[in-house]
Design a protein around this motif. Structure first.
Motif, PDB file in Angstrom:
ATOM      1  N   SER A 154      -5.292  -1.773 -12.750  1.00  0.00           N
ATOM      2  CA  SER A 154      -5.727  -0.646 -13.766  1.00  0.00           C
ATOM      3  C   SER A 154      -6.740  -1.700 -14.641  1.00  0.00           C
ATOM      4  CB  SER A 154      -4.665   0.000 -14.499  1.00  0.00           C
ATOM      5  OG  SER A 154      -5.144   0.738 -15.562  1.00  0.00           O
TER       6      SER A 154
ATOM      7  N   GLU B  66      -6.519  -1.015 -17.922  1.00  0.00           N
ATOM      8  CA  GLU B  66      -5.760  -0.916 -19.058  1.00  0.00           C
ATOM      9  C   GLU B  66      -4.399  -0.937 -18.756  1.00  0.00           C
ATOM     10  OE1 GLU B  66      -6.825   2.877 -21.123  1.00  0.00           O
ATOM     11  OE2 GLU B  66      -8.982   2.167 -21.238  1.00  0.00           O
TER      12      GLU B  66
ATOM     13  N   ASP C 185      -0.927   0.164 -19.725  1.00  0.00           N
ATOM     14  CA  ASP C 185      -0.411   1.527 -20.657  1.00  0.00           C
ATOM     15  C   ASP C 185       1.139   1.086 -20.783  1.00  0.00           C
ATOM     16  OD1 ASP C 185       0.892   1.201 -17.886  1.00  0.00           O
ATOM     17  OD2 ASP C 185      -0.239   3.077 -17.191  1.00  0.00           O
ATOM     18  N   GLU C 186       2.028   2.078 -21.199  1.00  0.00           N
ATOM     19  CA  GLU C 186       3.407   2.005 -21.681  1.00  0.00           C
ATOM     20  C   GLU C 186       4.310   1.850 -20.375  1.00  0.00           C
ATOM     21  OE1 GLU C 186       4.428   1.996 -24.683  1.00  0.00           O
ATOM     22  OE2 GLU C 186       3.065   2.867 -25.969  1.00  0.00           O
TER      23      GLU C 186
ATOM     24  N   TRP D 215       3.221  -0.180 -17.956  1.00  0.00           N
ATOM     25  CA  TRP D 215       2.964  -1.670 -17.614  1.00  0.00           C
ATOM     26  C   TRP D 215       3.642  -2.580 -18.366  1.00  0.00           C
ATOM     27  CZ3 TRP D 215       1.130  -6.037 -20.043  1.00  0.00           C
ATOM     28  CH2 TRP D 215       0.833  -6.923 -19.352  1.00  0.00           C
TER      29      TRP D 215
ATOM     30  N   LEU E 198      -0.463  -2.640 -26.970  1.00  0.00           N
ATOM     31  CA  LEU E 198      -1.521  -2.326 -26.228  1.00  0.00           C
ATOM     32  C   LEU E 198      -2.937  -2.318 -26.704  1.00  0.00           C
ATOM     33  CD1 LEU E 198       0.120   0.981 -25.185  1.00  0.00           C
ATOM     34  CD2 LEU E 198      -0.037  -0.777 -23.741  1.00  0.00           C
TER      35      LEU E 198
END
Length: 338
Positions: free
Chosen positions: A207, A209, A211-212, A214, A228
């Motif tokens: 990905s 980005e 995210d929560e 990860w 983040l």
């Protein structure tokens, strides 16, 4: 190719030469009416089950059956200007700093004061690459005030075994009572061998980005919103491997591509899942993507408390960066003594 005194081609490459730069000549179509030869030059990344894997400077991997070898030898490394990992301390320091972008920063001469609400020391420390423009004691007083205004401890990132003024700055800080909070070695190497380590990266999800989900796997997470934002500002490639539902925390990792450099960090594996090749799969998948995006060299930092992982890092083909005097370059975060 190497030719002996009587004109005979010889194979002078063995499995013991894995990791070295080699030149081999091999048959393209064994058994064909007209035999065709191909010359391949690159790093011998593996020699298993009768097959050689040679990674060219472009990142392309060539499979060469042992049975097709006609000649081969170890050749000198490419000139320094063409080797991916060759770099000054300042270049690597700037690349590493960009991998952990602060939420705010301010210049003090050639020093950069960085803050990110306390998430990671690297994004909350001074990067001193040159002259602060004022006497050192005055500069340090300004550093203390700047971080105190943000409720953060004053930290300065320095390096030993580095070129330029870094050694002198370390000595001057320690003479003033500053102490090391953490120390790490900077490891560098070619990116292609890292990519070659993964035999089957299909189970890895990539990905752009973090995210929560990860972040929940990242053991050094702080405030989620701040973390983040810091991770996102560096445009990372984040990867995690799908694991059965019974595993508590799937492994994950992060890679930031910055020009020719790919920086790896936050590679996390639950202790119950170690020695299963999961971290290698995540690293390899990230490396393949980084190669596709033009990177050719890899770096990561190994903290002193992580020495148990050095063996795994060496298997990726990475080594501690050394100076022209062969001193291992070490980065450190210094804080004022109590």
């Amino acid at each position: 190719m190497e030719i002996s005194a009587v004109g005979r081609l010889e194979v002078r490459v063995t499995a013991a030469d894995v990791g070295k730069r080699v030149s081999v000549r091999h048959l393209n179509h064994a058994g064909a009416a007209v035999e065709k030869f191909t010359d391949t030059v690159g790093v011998l990344t593996s020699w298993d089950d009768g097959v050689l894997l040679i990674t060219r400077r472009s990142g392309e991997t060539v499979r060469v059956p042992e049975s097709s070898l006609v000649a081969g030898k170890v050749v000198p490394s490419a000139p320094a200007r063409r080797r991916g990992p060759a770099a000054s301390y300042e270049e690597l320091a700037r690349v590493a700093a960009r991998a952990w972008q602060p939420l705010e920063s301010e210049r003090l001469g050639a020093w950069e004061l960085r803050a990110a609400a306390g998430f990671t020391r690297r994004a909350n420390s001074v990067l001193p690459l040159g002259d602060p423009g004022v006497p050192l004691d005055e500069a340090l007083a300004a550093v203390r005030r700047w971080y105190a205004a943000r409720g953060l401890p004053a930290r300065v990132q320095t390096a030993t075994g580095a070129e330029g003024t870094q050694e002198l700055l370390c000595a001057e800080l320690e003479r003033r009572g500053w102490v090391r909070e953490v120390t790490a070695e900077l490891w560098v190497g070619g990116l292609a061998p890292v990519a070659d380590r993964g035999a089957e990266p299909s189970g890895v999800v990539l990905s752009r980005e973090a995210d929560e989900a990860w972040l929940a796997r990242y053991r050094r997470r702080g405030a989620s919103e701040v973390a983040l934002r810091v991770l996102g500002r560096a445009d990372p490639r984040c990867g995690s491997r799908r694991c059965p539902a019974r595993t508590p925390r799937p492994p994950s990792g992060r890679c930031v591509v910055d020009g020719r450099w790919a920086g790896f960090a936050a590679v996390e594996v639950d202790p119950a899942q170690r020695r299963r090749g999961l971290a290698t799969a995540v690293m390899a998948a990230l490396a393949v993507r980084a190669l596709d995006e033009g990177a050719s060299a890899a770096w990561l930092q190994v903290e002193d408390g992580q020495r148990g992982g050095q063996g795994a890092v060496r298997r990726y083909g990475l080594r501690p960066r050394t100076t022209p005097t062969t001193t291992t370059a070490r980065t450190g975060i210094l804080v004022p003594g109590r």
